[in-house]
Write a protein that holds these residues in place. Structure first.
Motif, PDB file in Angstrom:
ATOM      1  N   GLU A 196       0.821  -1.206   0.000  1.00 34.86           N
ATOM      2  CA  GLU A 196       0.000   0.000   0.000  1.00 34.86           C
ATOM      3  C   GLU A 196       0.858   1.261   0.000  1.00 34.86           C
ATOM      4  O   GLU A 196       1.931   1.303   0.611  1.00 34.86           O
ATOM      5  CB  GLU A 196      -0.912   0.034   1.232  1.00 34.86           C
ATOM      6  N   LYS A 211      -5.472   5.696   0.077  1.00 32.86           N
ATOM      7  CA  LYS A 211      -4.643   4.494  -0.025  1.00 32.86           C
ATOM      8  C   LYS A 211      -4.630   3.992  -1.464  1.00 32.86           C
ATOM      9  O   LYS A 211      -5.681   3.760  -2.060  1.00 32.86           O
ATOM     10  CB  LYS A 211      -5.169   3.398   0.900  1.00 32.86           C
ATOM     11  N   TYR A 212      -3.405   3.829  -2.011  1.00 31.70           N
ATOM     12  CA  TYR A 212      -3.252   3.172  -3.306  1.00 31.70           C
ATOM     13  C   TYR A 212      -2.786   1.745  -3.050  1.00 31.70           C
ATOM     14  O   TYR A 212      -1.816   1.519  -2.321  1.00 31.70           O
ATOM     15  CB  TYR A 212      -2.216   3.898  -4.175  1.00 31.70           C
ATOM     16  N   ASN A 213      -3.482   0.779  -3.651  1.00 32.24           N
ATOM     17  CA  ASN A 213      -3.163  -0.636  -3.467  1.00 32.24           C
ATOM     18  C   ASN A 213      -2.679  -1.203  -4.790  1.00 32.24           C
ATOM     19  O   ASN A 213      -3.382  -1.117  -5.809  1.00 32.24           O
ATOM     20  CB  ASN A 213      -4.399  -1.397  -2.982  1.00 32.24           C
ATOM     21  N   TRP A 219      -7.114   3.729  -6.072  1.00 39.01           N
ATOM     22  CA  TRP A 219      -7.119   4.498  -4.833  1.00 39.01           C
ATOM     23  C   TRP A 219      -8.421   4.285  -4.088  1.00 39.01           C
ATOM     24  O   TRP A 219      -9.478   4.091  -4.690  1.00 39.01           O
ATOM     25  CB  TRP A 219      -6.957   5.988  -5.133  1.00 39.01           C
ATOM     26  N   SER A 262      -0.592  -3.259   8.006  1.00 40.46           N
ATOM     27  CA  SER A 262      -1.274  -3.279   6.713  1.00 40.46           C
ATOM     28  C   SER A 262      -1.939  -4.626   6.433  1.00 40.46           C
ATOM     29  O   SER A 262      -2.894  -4.690   5.658  1.00 40.46           O
ATOM     30  CB  SER A 262      -0.286  -2.935   5.596  1.00 40.46           C
ATOM     31  N   GLN A 265      -4.986  -4.342   8.747  1.00 33.52           N
ATOM     32  CA  GLN A 265      -5.700  -3.067   8.568  1.00 33.52           C
ATOM     33  C   GLN A 265      -6.118  -2.466   9.908  1.00 33.52           C
ATOM     34  O   GLN A 265      -7.241  -1.999  10.095  1.00 33.52           O
ATOM     35  CB  GLN A 265      -6.947  -3.267   7.687  1.00 33.52           C
TER      36      GLN A 265
END
Length: 447
Positions: A196, A211-213, A219, A262, A265
């Motif tokens: 992430e 958050k970019y996954n 995003w 992460s 979470q």
């Protein structure tokens, strides 16, 4: 490996690193030794359902023409060793044997060594490969096998991010962040942890996190810390990250800290630091978290000390004179302390380095004497405004400097690299890109 069998996997993939949604294909070759000789399987998939294949099935290895193959209408499951009927009746078999002749374990062992730039293409082969990549399982297995690639993610335009692979020297444009004007114009911090990229900023009424996954190439928003903050120090270690200090929504300087997992979470509140501070820097070194420099106290003075957090004992220890400069540029020029950027720090092989942007020199910290010493210069074209606009990061076994000459309008951004294990600083230019020459945010993701 099973006795009597061997595999050779070779890949012909796109020459440039693009968005995952634009990765078009993956080609691979599997050669299996059997008691009756060799059988070679060669494929070329396009998108989710590409069926353009070439197959060798005899000892003479005579190729079928593309027209002949099209008439056969083989399914993707047949290409990996499954018949259509078997694929329809047993999805579990497809999951267990990604490439049937060599088995699931050996298939995954091969995929672990592929660059993650190719995982978008790998995920397009069939549902088994897609599940392996999109679920994140492939990244968990890479960590277990200590296969890690470090990519640099940075932003030179508001709401736009690019990624750079320093090994292949390829670029990838991330999707544009979808946020309001308030977030776009606010001060932002960034942090990469696990798979992430987190970007922290302010919305109309509160602190927010985007958050970019890399698993979804997208995003999302809505995450929140236990104690929302900005202008904090942070660093990541694998799947965890620690954030310390900063300011709350009322501008109060904080001593609180929290840990982000992460994988789960979740946010865990940690014991507070000894001193409240903002605009500080965070690092991991020798499996301990450090927060260094910043501004603190009732008079908002520059702090020269650092603090060490032991993850085992959950305690903080103050370390005097850990900041790389005792007197900041802003103070010498009678400017507010906040005009100067937080310390630019990088840890490579558990050795701490700092970029002195005032004198354009590189410093190294001696952990025994607790002193800093100059080891060389910085790239000549890596300019900054009191440290702002210059990225200085550790990226695997190398130090990365991202910046460019200060020019009006559009300019060129340069990525320079130095590997400390190879001797005194000799900066290598890894890549250039037409862009703004001011780096707003930068983070390094290792996965």
């Amino acid at each position: 490996m099973l006795e009597g069998r061997s595999c050779l996997v070779s890949r012909a993939l796109p020459s440039s690193c693009e968005q995952e949604t634009k990765w078009a294909y993956m080609s691979y070759l599997v050669e299996v030794e059997t008691n009756n000789g060799k059988r070679r399987l060669e494929s070329d998939c396009e998108g989710e359902g590409g069926l353009k294949k070439l197959v060798k099935v005899s000892n003479k290895e005579e190729r079928l023409s593309r027209a002949q193959f099209d008439r056969l209408s083989l399914s993707r499951s047949q290409v990996v060793g499954h018949s259509t009927n078997k694929h329809q009746t047993s999805d579990q078999s497809d999951m267990d044997c990604l490439i049937n002749p060599i088995g699931r374990d050996m298939t995954i062992n091969c995929l672990l060594r592929c660059s993650r730039a190719n995982y978008g293409s790998i995920a397009s082969l069939n549902r088994s490969f897609r599940s392996l990549v999109k679920s994140g399982e492939i990244y968990r297995l890479r960590r277990q096998n200590e296969v890690i690639e470090h990519w640099v993610y940075f932003s030179c335009r508001l709401l736009e991010w690019v990624a750079f692979d320093p090994v292949s020297r390829r670029w990838m444009q991330l999707p544009r962040m979808n946020s309001n004007e308030c977030f776009m114009c606010s001060d932002k911090e960034s942090l990469a942890v696990g798979t992430e990229l987190l970007v922290f900023g302010k919305d109309l009424m509160s602190h927010v996190i985007y958050k970019y996954n890399i698993l979804t190439n997208s995003w999302s928003s809505g995450m929140s810390m236990n104690f929302p903050r900005c202008l904090f120090g942070s660093a990541s270690l694998g799947e965890i990250a620690i954030l310390a200090g900063g300011c709350d929504s009322l501008g109060n300087i904080l001593s609180s800290a929290e840990l982000y997992d992460s994988e789960q979470q979740t946010w865990e509140t940690l014991p507070p630091m000894i001193k409240p501070r903002k605009m500080c820097s965070g690092i991991f070194m020798d499996d301990k978290f450090y927060v260094i420099g910043g501004i603190g106290g009732s008079e908002s003075k520059v702090l020269n000390c650092g603090e060490e957090f032991d993850l085992t004992t959950k305690t903080w220890t103050e370390i005097p004179n850990m900041s790389p400069a005792k007197f900041g540029v802003a103070l010498e020029n009678d400017m507010p302390a906040a005009a100067e950027a937080p310390p630019l720090l990088a840890v490579v092989n558990n050795e701490l380095y700092a970029a002195d942007y005032a004198d354009m020199v590189l410093k190294k910290y001696n952990k025994e004497t607790k002193e800093w010493a100059i080891v060389g210069g910085l790239p000549e074209r890596a300019g900054s405004m009191n440290g702002w606009g210059l990225a200085f990061r550790a990226c695997g076994d190398r130090v990365i400097v991202i910046g460019g000459p200060r020019v009006h309008g559009e300019g060129i951004i340069e990525v320079n690299s130095w590997v400390p294990s190879e001797g005194p600083p000799q900066w290598e230019l890894l890549g250039t890109k037409q862009s703004g020459s001011f780096v707003y945010n930068c983070a390094v993701m290792g996965c």
